[in-house]
Write a protein that holds these residues in place. Structure first.
Motif: not given
Length: 117
Positions: A33-61
């Protein structure tokens, strides 16, 4: 005087892979989740999550959930997502369009479509 941290909220949704995505295993799935309020500054990271080893494929949700600080009215927030496949050479799928998120309150049912870069 002690500054109190902002109250937290939950953002939930799904990453949706394209219908032509090849079956594979994701080395890493990142949602930010990023704060993109300012067009002339880099976005600011507010929160993040990550997963590992997840199966993916056509249309996977892929469901995701993250805790984020409450914003303020007028803030422009956006989700960014990226999937790196095992054996891949970097980013394999990512967000290619703005994914706006309300600055306050819990968010459910956010649908984030991914594409090849």
């Amino acid at each position: 005087m002690r500054v109190m941290p902002p109250p937290m909220r939950r953002i939930q949704g799904e990453l949706v892979l394209p219908p032509d995505a090849a079956p594979a295993v994701a080395e890493r799935v990142a949602v930010e989740l990023r704060d993109v309020s300012w067009m002339d500054r880099p976005s600011r990271l507010l929160a993040a999550t990550s997963l590992q080893g997840v199966a993916v494929g056509p249309g996977v949700r892929l469901p995701f959930s993250l805790e984020a600080p409450q914003g303020q009215a007028g803030d422009s927030l956006s989700l960014r997502a990226q999937i790196d496949l095992r054996g891949g050479a970097g980013c394999d799928y990512l967000t290619t369009a703005s994914q706006p998120v309300a600055p306050t309150g819990d968010v459910q049912g956010q649908v984030v479509r991914l594409a090849r870069p």
